[in-house]
Design a protein around this motif. Sequence first.
Motif, PDB file in Angstrom:
ATOM      1  N   ASN A 143      -0.108  11.000   4.037  1.00  0.00           N
ATOM      2  CA  ASN A 143      -0.562  11.554   5.355  1.00  0.00           C
ATOM      3  C   ASN A 143       0.255  12.952   5.592  1.00  0.00           C
ATOM      4  OD1 ASN A 143       1.685  10.087   6.202  1.00  0.00           O
ATOM      5  ND2 ASN A 143       1.059  10.515   8.360  1.00  0.00           N
ATOM      6  N   SER A 197      14.738  -1.154   6.449  1.00  0.00           N
ATOM      7  CA  SER A 197      15.383   0.251   7.087  1.00  0.00           C
ATOM      8  C   SER A 197      14.565   1.384   7.117  1.00  0.00           C
ATOM      9  CB  SER A 197      16.748   0.495   5.865  1.00  0.00           C
ATOM     10  OG  SER A 197      16.315   0.697   4.794  1.00  0.00           O
ATOM     11  N   ALA A 198      13.044   1.220   6.549  1.00  0.00           N
ATOM     12  CA  ALA A 198      12.263   2.122   6.289  1.00  0.00           C
ATOM     13  C   ALA A 198      13.076   3.561   6.042  1.00  0.00           C
ATOM     14  CB  ALA A 198      11.376   2.479   7.745  1.00  0.00           C
ATOM     15  N   MET A 225       7.952  13.681   2.759  1.00  0.00           N
ATOM     16  CA  MET A 225       9.020  12.713   3.214  1.00  0.00           C
ATOM     17  C   MET A 225       8.607  11.491   2.752  1.00  0.00           C
ATOM     18  SD  MET A 225       9.667  11.091   6.927  1.00  0.00           S
ATOM     19  CE  MET A 225       8.112  10.054   6.632  1.00  0.00           C
ATOM     20  N   MET A 277       0.771   5.089   1.139  1.00  0.00           N
ATOM     21  CA  MET A 277      -0.215   6.151   2.153  1.00  0.00           C
ATOM     22  C   MET A 277       0.358   7.397   1.937  1.00  0.00           C
ATOM     23  SD  MET A 277      -0.697   6.335   6.284  1.00  0.00           S
ATOM     24  CE  MET A 277      -1.466   4.427   6.433  1.00  0.00           C
ATOM     25  N   ARG A 282       6.302   3.214   0.229  1.00  0.00           N
ATOM     26  CA  ARG A 282       4.985   2.763   1.032  1.00  0.00           C
ATOM     27  C   ARG A 282       4.038   4.016   1.756  1.00  0.00           C
ATOM     28  NH1 ARG A 282       5.466   0.064   7.121  1.00  0.00           N
ATOM     29  NH2 ARG A 282       5.925   1.932   8.044  1.00  0.00           N
ATOM     30  N   ARG A 283       4.999   5.129   1.762  1.00  0.00           N
ATOM     31  CA  ARG A 283       4.345   6.199   2.454  1.00  0.00           C
ATOM     32  C   ARG A 283       5.006   7.484   1.963  1.00  0.00           C
ATOM     33  NH1 ARG A 283       4.091   8.881   7.875  1.00  0.00           N
ATOM     34  NH2 ARG A 283       6.159   7.946   8.331  1.00  0.00           N
ATOM     35  N   GLU A 319       8.886   7.220   2.242  1.00  0.00           N
ATOM     36  CA  GLU A 319       9.424   6.162   3.068  1.00  0.00           C
ATOM     37  C   GLU A 319       9.429   4.843   2.675  1.00  0.00           C
ATOM     38  OE1 GLU A 319       8.368   5.631   7.733  1.00  0.00           O
ATOM     39  OE2 GLU A 319       6.804   4.745   6.738  1.00  0.00           O
ATOM     40  N   PRO A 363      -6.118  12.214   4.000  1.00  0.00           N
ATOM     41  CA  PRO A 363      -4.996  11.341   4.182  1.00  0.00           C
ATOM     42  C   PRO A 363      -5.794   9.989   3.171  1.00  0.00           C
ATOM     43  CG  PRO A 363      -5.425  11.988   6.173  1.00  0.00           C
ATOM     44  CD  PRO A 363      -6.609  12.677   5.451  1.00  0.00           C
ATOM     45  N   LEU A 364      -4.623   9.327   2.059  1.00  0.00           N
ATOM     46  CA  LEU A 364      -5.293   8.667   1.302  1.00  0.00           C
ATOM     47  C   LEU A 364      -4.437   7.467   1.291  1.00  0.00           C
ATOM     48  CD1 LEU A 364      -6.084  10.674  -2.028  1.00  0.00           C
ATOM     49  CD2 LEU A 364      -7.611   9.775  -0.221  1.00  0.00           C
ATOM     50  N   VAL A 365      -4.797   6.154   0.983  1.00  0.00           N
ATOM     51  CA  VAL A 365      -4.272   5.061   0.805  1.00  0.00           C
ATOM     52  C   VAL A 365      -4.383   4.443  -0.312  1.00  0.00           C
ATOM     53  CG1 VAL A 365      -4.041   2.425   1.479  1.00  0.00           C
ATOM     54  CG2 VAL A 365      -4.554   4.076   3.252  1.00  0.00           C
ATOM     55  N   PHE A 366      -3.605   4.112  -1.208  1.00  0.00           N
ATOM     56  CA  PHE A 366      -3.649   3.703  -2.768  1.00  0.00           C
ATOM     57  C   PHE A 366      -3.151   2.244  -2.533  1.00  0.00           C
ATOM     58  CE2 PHE A 366      -2.377   8.049  -2.986  1.00  0.00           C
ATOM     59  CZ  PHE A 366      -3.789   8.531  -3.681  1.00  0.00           C
ATOM     60  N   THR A 419      14.093   6.951   4.739  1.00  0.00           N
ATOM     61  CA  THR A 419      13.370   8.365   4.719  1.00  0.00           C
ATOM     62  C   THR A 419      14.110   9.223   4.359  1.00  0.00           C
ATOM     63  OG1 THR A 419      13.560   8.457   7.077  1.00  0.00           O
ATOM     64  CG2 THR A 419      11.362   7.883   6.458  1.00  0.00           C
ATOM     65  N   GLU A 462       4.841  11.490   3.543  1.00  0.00           N
ATOM     66  CA  GLU A 462       4.025  12.352   4.349  1.00  0.00           C
ATOM     67  C   GLU A 462       4.583  13.682   4.054  1.00  0.00           C
ATOM     68  OE1 GLU A 462       4.936  11.368   8.562  1.00  0.00           O
ATOM     69  OE2 GLU A 462       4.321  13.366   9.503  1.00  0.00           O
ATOM     70  N   ARG A 498       0.838  -1.129  -0.059  1.00  0.00           N
ATOM     71  CA  ARG A 498      -0.008   0.003  -0.141  1.00  0.00           C
ATOM     72  C   ARG A 498       0.913   1.170   0.005  1.00  0.00           C
ATOM     73  NH1 ARG A 498      -2.592  -3.779  -0.674  1.00  0.00           N
ATOM     74  NH2 ARG A 498      -4.285  -4.521   0.482  1.00  0.00           N
TER      75      ARG A 498
END
Lengths: 362, 418
Positions: free
Chosen positions: B120, B205-206, B198, B118, B256-257, B200, B126-129, B208, B259, B116
């Motif tokens: 935010n 290791s996520a 940002m 996101m 995945r994200r 991510e 805030p959306l999720v695709f 950013t 922000e 996904r």
Amino acid sequence: MSKFLKACAGALLVASPALADGYGLGRPALTEEIAAWDIDVRPDGMGLPEGSGDVFTGEEIFSEKCAICHGDFGEAVGRWPQLAGGFDTLTDQRPVKTIGSYWPYLSTVYDYVHRAMPFGDAQSLPADDVYAITAYLLYLNDIVDDEFELSHENFAGIRLPNEDNFFLDDRAEVELTALSGEVCMENCKDSVEITMRAAVLDVTPEETKARQLKDAVEAVRNPKPKIDATADMAEAPAEEPAEEATMQMASIDTELAAAGEKLFRQCKSCHQVGAGAKNRSGPVLNAIVGRTAGALEGFRYSRPMQAAGEKGLVWTEDELAAFMANPKTYMKGTKMSFRGFKSDADAKAVIEYLKTFDSAEM
Amino acid sequence: MTSNPTRRGVLGAGLAAGAAALTGRGAKAQAADPAITNLQPWNQALGDGVDARPYGSPSPHEAHVKRRNVEWLTADPVSSVNFTPLHELDGVITPNGLCFERHHAGIAEVDPARHRLMINGLVDTPLVFTMQDIMRFPRENRMYFLECAANSGMEWRGSQLNGCQFTHGMIHNVLYTGVPLRYLLEEAGVKTNGKWVMPEGADASAMTRSIPIEKAMDDCLVAFKMNGEALRPEQGYPVRLVVPGWEGNMWVKWLRRLEVGDQPWHHREETSKYTDLLEDGSARRFTWVMDAKSVITNPSPQAPITHGRGHTVITGVAWSGRGSIPRVDVTIDGGKTWHQARMSGPSAEKSLHRFYYEFDWDGGPLLLQSRAHDSTGYVQPTKDQLRAFRGENSIYHNNGIQTWYVNEQGVAENVEVS
């Protein structure tokens, strides 16, 4: 007209499919979904969870979870990052960039420890543990005393010493103009001298020592025509190791050792072998067969491993095979996180491979 | 001569080949060429059918063309880098399997059905695709280089590594298919105080980084195809961020994200790493743009001249994070005289360019250099010019001119010259 509207107007003119009202794609994120993923922390404290941890607790957690790579005092093991010290080295020829000497913000420590550490077990630490580890790292860098407790409340008040030494990219002003414009094409210099050569250092990687030895052994046993156009030239056997190899490795089953080399890949992230091997999260395994357990200098063994060695455990091929079959059962409390080889044949192959590194010096 | 078997192997083969075809057309054949007079196996026997190789790979004769790592560079191969074999490639596109890799926690093997994206932070909604949602946005196809800011970073204090694969191989050039990041952000609606984005990653290791909103709204892509096919896992499958012209670390893989915020985050990869320590102990931050740079890929230490004197082709690549490369100069005498190289192939902004310089080699020693000019008028500096600005303690953004010394045998070495 706003930038956004301008962009849309422009888009319509070139028949782009961009729509002013959006595409109606995706769905609203739920609050609990955002909470699950939104873990980032900023210098102003935004994103910090509630919690606290002190230096003393941090030391315990750090020595259990972090010291294996970073050292007990953040001094680093091998090439893993050093986390403490290095004060006043930033203008040295070999600057040591640690949290205390270089990092501008404490929030980066919290964010990164929680986000990506421990290596291979990311996001496993509860908030209080991360606060405690962060407090211990402050202590190791002489920023707080050993009584200190860090929490979401006092966090934003802590400053790291090097914060003010960072400034925004100024290449556009300082470098670009100076490095733009006309260039010399002819008679640009009277003479040219070579001032530095890579061959002096000679740190260009080769294929692994292990591979060379294996090839060397094979070359001695099954001589092949020297030139094989399809072979990777970088893997061509060196001549000197071939001679050494015949002397030292007469009893090696090369086929089995080659199989062992493949299996050893899963061991390599912790154990090094060959020339220049260093202790990593596991000890160097050169000359392991016949070595006393827990006895390699410079490696921090688990207590049970050290005790077994003191009681006289020697790594014979049989003992090694038993250990490698199921490390945690064989030695309760061992640091080795490997779950064990499924078959005895695999363990035997790896031992055969390790036997090709029969000199502790290499 | 060193005891390095790599170089010895290459040299040996090179000399053998050189002796066989030393003087080109002037030489008369001593005997009929068995490559002509003998029936080769492939002249006679049948080969594999169309069902044998459903996903093709290169000829076994090309097995040496591969990414390589430098073991002593990093503590562990899981958080490490390997290098594109630039000396084996031509044109401007990097084949997917040869694009250098840099991971901080190994290759994440992501199931696209469970991936996904996101958005935010400072957005209206805030959306999720899902991946399917992303692929329903309008797509664009654009070719960009990705260079690690640490490319050539081992060379700040002097020549270290013998091979353009190792000195310059943290770069690849790929045709991306993706959705402009602007479309996704506009779908969520960026608030007026949203100044930074940002990205991510979904790996362990996520990863950013903080990206200014102007860049995010300009040319960034959320890409899911490379050179026409799905991203490779090591390049961020199923979806990665493309940040054209800016340092590779920002091109977050396994995205995945996103922000949106009003300030930068100052995370590890923009403080502890990817900042440039200068001689006086101060450090530049947010040095995002990759300066113009070039390198001669052939000949080079891993690719010696094996044909002897006579007509010789020099080739290499050039790129700039600020635009295109209208011109590259080449010298064969260490910079006394320069020649304008011939550019060939597509010229796109923030993309690799290919250049050639052909000359008649007299068999004497050569000092080869290339010098890129980008479309802003900036000229690639010498390493000493760079050191004058920055000292030797930087790791990143070393775009200095590379010198290869080629001896009478055609063997090349990484050197620096006065």
